[in-house]
Design a protein around this motif. Structure first.
Motif, PDB file in Angstrom:
ATOM      1  N   VAL A  34       8.664  15.028  -0.413  1.00  0.00           N
ATOM      2  CA  VAL A  34       7.795  14.698   0.701  1.00  0.00           C
ATOM      3  C   VAL A  34       8.134  13.299   1.168  1.00  0.00           C
ATOM      4  N   ILE A  35       8.082  13.072   2.456  1.00  0.00           N
ATOM      5  CA  ILE A  35       8.311  11.720   2.964  1.00  0.00           C
ATOM      6  C   ILE A  35       7.132  10.840   2.556  1.00  0.00           C
ATOM      7  N   LEU A  36       7.426   9.794   1.822  1.00  0.00           N
ATOM      8  CA  LEU A  36       6.396   8.898   1.324  1.00  0.00           C
ATOM      9  C   LEU A  36       6.397   7.615   2.145  1.00  0.00           C
ATOM     10  N   ASP A  37       5.310   7.358   2.846  1.00  0.00           N
ATOM     11  CA  ASP A  37       5.178   6.135   3.628  1.00  0.00           C
ATOM     12  C   ASP A  37       4.588   5.029   2.767  1.00  0.00           C
ATOM     13  N   MET A  38       5.147   3.851   2.892  1.00  0.00           N
ATOM     14  CA  MET A  38       4.676   2.679   2.166  1.00  0.00           C
ATOM     15  C   MET A  38       4.464   1.548   3.165  1.00  0.00           C
ATOM     16  N   PHE A  39       3.363   0.858   3.046  1.00  0.00           N
ATOM     17  CA  PHE A  39       2.990  -0.178   4.005  1.00  0.00           C
ATOM     18  C   PHE A  39       2.844  -1.519   3.295  1.00  0.00           C
TER      19      PHE A  39
ATOM     20  N   ILE B 101       0.853  -1.180   0.000  1.00  0.00           N
ATOM     21  CA  ILE B 101       0.000   0.000   0.000  1.00  0.00           C
ATOM     22  C   ILE B 101       0.890   1.232   0.000  1.00  0.00           C
ATOM     23  N   HIS B 102       0.762   2.069  -1.033  1.00  0.00           N
ATOM     24  CA  HIS B 102       1.481   3.330  -1.098  1.00  0.00           C
ATOM     25  C   HIS B 102       0.523   4.435  -0.674  1.00  0.00           C
ATOM     26  N   GLU B 103       0.802   5.030   0.460  1.00  0.00           N
ATOM     27  CA  GLU B 103      -0.119   6.041   0.972  1.00  0.00           C
ATOM     28  C   GLU B 103       0.035   7.346   0.193  1.00  0.00           C
ATOM     29  N   ASP B 104      -1.075   7.943  -0.179  1.00  0.00           N
ATOM     30  CA  ASP B 104      -1.152   9.265  -0.822  1.00  0.00           C
ATOM     31  C   ASP B 104      -0.782   9.245  -2.306  1.00  0.00           C
ATOM     32  N   PHE B 105       0.280   8.532  -2.679  1.00  0.00           N
ATOM     33  CA  PHE B 105       0.713   8.489  -4.069  1.00  0.00           C
ATOM     34  C   PHE B 105       0.563   7.064  -4.603  1.00  0.00           C
ATOM     35  N   TYR B 106       0.206   6.940  -5.854  1.00  0.00           N
ATOM     36  CA  TYR B 106       0.211   5.668  -6.561  1.00  0.00           C
ATOM     37  C   TYR B 106      -0.544   4.561  -5.823  1.00  0.00           C
TER      38      TYR B 106
ATOM     39  N   ASP C 284      -3.643 -20.495  14.147  1.00  0.00           N
ATOM     40  CA  ASP C 284      -3.037 -21.810  14.313  1.00  0.00           C
ATOM     41  C   ASP C 284      -2.288 -22.221  13.045  1.00  0.00           C
ATOM     42  N   LEU C 285      -2.681 -21.625  11.915  1.00  0.00           N
ATOM     43  CA  LEU C 285      -2.081 -21.981  10.632  1.00  0.00           C
ATOM     44  C   LEU C 285      -1.199 -20.877  10.051  1.00  0.00           C
ATOM     45  N   TYR C 286      -1.447 -19.627  10.446  1.00  0.00           N
ATOM     46  CA  TYR C 286      -0.786 -18.506   9.787  1.00  0.00           C
ATOM     47  C   TYR C 286      -0.161 -17.540  10.787  1.00  0.00           C
ATOM     48  N   THR C 287       0.833 -16.808  10.276  1.00  0.00           N
ATOM     49  CA  THR C 287       1.445 -15.686  10.980  1.00  0.00           C
ATOM     50  C   THR C 287       1.307 -14.449  10.104  1.00  0.00           C
ATOM     51  N   LEU C 288       0.914 -13.346  10.699  1.00  0.00           N
ATOM     52  CA  LEU C 288       0.721 -12.084   9.982  1.00  0.00           C
ATOM     53  C   LEU C 288       1.897 -11.156  10.269  1.00  0.00           C
ATOM     54  N   ILE C 289       2.463 -10.594   9.212  1.00  0.00           N
ATOM     55  CA  ILE C 289       3.495  -9.564   9.354  1.00  0.00           C
ATOM     56  C   ILE C 289       2.980  -8.286   8.708  1.00  0.00           C
ATOM     57  N   ILE C 290       3.036  -7.206   9.468  1.00  0.00           N
ATOM     58  CA  ILE C 290       2.637  -5.880   8.994  1.00  0.00           C
ATOM     59  C   ILE C 290       3.857  -4.976   9.096  1.00  0.00           C
ATOM     60  N   GLY C 291       4.102  -4.180   8.070  1.00  0.00           N
ATOM     61  CA  GLY C 291       5.289  -3.342   8.109  1.00  0.00           C
ATOM     62  C   GLY C 291       5.116  -2.014   7.404  1.00  0.00           C
ATOM     63  N   ARG C 292       6.088  -1.152   7.657  1.00  0.00           N
ATOM     64  CA  ARG C 292       6.116   0.163   7.010  1.00  0.00           C
ATOM     65  C   ARG C 292       7.548   0.484   6.603  1.00  0.00           C
ATOM     66  N   THR C 293       7.698   1.001   5.395  1.00  0.00           N
ATOM     67  CA  THR C 293       8.966   1.549   4.953  1.00  0.00           C
ATOM     68  C   THR C 293       8.703   2.943   4.390  1.00  0.00           C
ATOM     69  N   TRP C 294       9.658   3.568   3.774  1.00  0.00           N
ATOM     70  CA  TRP C 294       9.484   4.978   3.413  1.00  0.00           C
ATOM     71  C   TRP C 294      10.418   5.343   2.248  1.00  0.00           C
ATOM     72  N   GLY C 295      10.106   6.485   1.644  1.00  0.00           N
ATOM     73  CA  GLY C 295      10.975   7.102   0.655  1.00  0.00           C
ATOM     74  C   GLY C 295      11.108   8.584   0.979  1.00  0.00           C
ATOM     75  N   SER C 296      12.237   9.163   0.644  1.00  0.00           N
ATOM     76  CA  SER C 296      12.462  10.579   0.960  1.00  0.00           C
ATOM     77  C   SER C 296      11.779  11.519  -0.026  1.00  0.00           C
TER      78      SER C 296
ATOM     79  N   GLU D 178       4.759   9.661  14.496  1.00  0.00           N
ATOM     80  CA  GLU D 178       6.086  10.045  14.981  1.00  0.00           C
ATOM     81  C   GLU D 178       7.082   8.888  14.978  1.00  0.00           C
ATOM     82  N   GLU D 179       6.633   7.687  14.685  1.00  0.00           N
ATOM     83  CA  GLU D 179       7.542   6.542  14.617  1.00  0.00           C
ATOM     84  C   GLU D 179       8.207   6.520  13.244  1.00  0.00           C
ATOM     85  N   SER D 180       9.467   6.939  13.172  1.00  0.00           N
ATOM     86  CA  SER D 180      10.142   7.076  11.886  1.00  0.00           C
ATOM     87  C   SER D 180      10.898   5.801  11.529  1.00  0.00           C
ATOM     88  N   GLY D 181      11.298   5.710  10.261  1.00  0.00           N
ATOM     89  CA  GLY D 181      12.119   4.605   9.808  1.00  0.00           C
ATOM     90  C   GLY D 181      11.310   3.370   9.476  1.00  0.00           C
ATOM     91  N   ASP D 182      12.047   2.294   9.224  1.00  0.00           N
ATOM     92  CA  ASP D 182      11.421   1.021   8.874  1.00  0.00           C
ATOM     93  C   ASP D 182      10.973   0.297  10.136  1.00  0.00           C
TER      94      ASP D 182
END
Length: 319
Positions: free
Chosen positions: A291-296, A171-176, A244-256, A213-217
């Protein structure tokens, strides 16, 4: 008589120095090179966020077709669909060999997709009987593939397990913004709820999984319903997941700036730990919004083992 003895001793020493490469320290100093590089071309466009397979192996075929050289084929290496050419180089430190594979774009631009390529090359000269550790992967982010004792008769297959997401999304927030599968409750939920903190016109704060306010990856591993409830700060009903069958990973990265794209998320089982890699491309020709671009991203994996997870971020510049 003394001269005769001296000549005999010198002759014996010379013979001792010709007992084969494995016993000759000088042969250990030969510079290892990478040569005869080739690739298959793109084997089919793919944006790898879904898979029917729980686990795939990153496969490397190897054999000796010339003396002291190892011929390696990296099957289904993932790179951008629209690159100008692929290349690889080698660096050596002690008995560690690192093969860095990389793409270049010339005057063109990359696409918002990746696809598999087969890369082939020879590395050597190697020393008969010597033990080497070989790392292969995107340049600067190579992964350990094997530890082996070199022999001119060797051949076989190395494999590194890559754990595929059963479902996944970027998920690209705001752009694309990306299209979502409206029939998939997880896709619909995360498209709406996986975002940074924002405030509405009434100055009410809306946070879901990550604070502004949580910056970075950052990423979180969720392996129970209770952990899912604890992680979520929103008000919507959570989708059902069989933990019992699955593990979920959620993450965020960014672009300057707005020229960054997140194109892939890869999880590999490295033995003692898991390696989570986010792969980004950066269009470096200018014209981007500053702009700082957050990507999830979110990925649902087959139940993961209780191992620590290290996070790596790879950025490829496209000129």
């Amino acid at each position: 008589m003394k001269k005769s003895i001296l000549w005999i001793v010198c002759g014996l020493l010379a013979m001792a120095g010709c007992t084969g490469d494995g016993d000759n320290p000088a042969s250990d100093q030969r510079e290892i090179e990478l040569k005869n590089f080739s690739n298959s071309g793109c084997k089919g466009n793919e944006v790898r966020t879904r898979s029917d397979d729980d686990v795939r192996k990153e496969v490397f075929n190897y054999s000796c077709i010339h003396e002291d050289y190892l011929y390696v084929t990296h099957l289904d290496a993932m790179f951008n669909c629209c690159l100008d050419r692929l290349e690889a180089d080698v660096s050596v430190e002690g008995n560690q060999i690192r093969i860095g594979e990389y793409e270049s774009y010339g005057a063109g631009e990359g696409c918002y997709c990746i696809c598999p390529y087969d890369l082939s090359y020879e590395i050597g000269p190697l020393v008969e009987g010597k033990t080497y550790v070989i790392y292969i992967g995107h340049k600067g982010n190579e992964s350990k593939v094997a530890e082996f004792e070199f022999h001119n008769s060797m051949s076989g297959v190395w494999g590194v397990e890559t754990i595929n997401a059963v479902c996944g999304g970027i998920i690209h927030e705001d752009f694309y913004p990306k299209e979502i599968d409206e029939s998939d409750p997880l896709s619909v939920f995360f498209a709406a709820e996986l975002h940074d903190t924002y405030w509405d016109i009434d100055s009410k704060e809306h946070s879901t999984f990550f604070y502004q306010e949580e910056s970075g990856d950052r990423f979180m591993v969720i392996d129970s319903r209770e952990a899912f409830l604890d992680a979520y700060m929103g008000t919507e009903e959570l989708p059902n997941i069989d933990f019992d069958l699955y593990t979920l990973i959620i993450g965020r990265t960014w672009g300057s700036n707005s020229a960054y794209r997140l194109v892939d998320v890869v999880l590999k089982d490295m033995g003692p730990n898991l390696d989570l890699e986010t792969k980004l491309i950066h269009y470096a020709n200018g014209g981007a919004y500053e702009v700082i671009l957050d990507m999830f991203y979110w990925c649902l994996y087959p139940k993961l083992p209780q191992k620590s997870i290290s996070l790596r971020r790879t950025v490829t510049d496209i000129h």
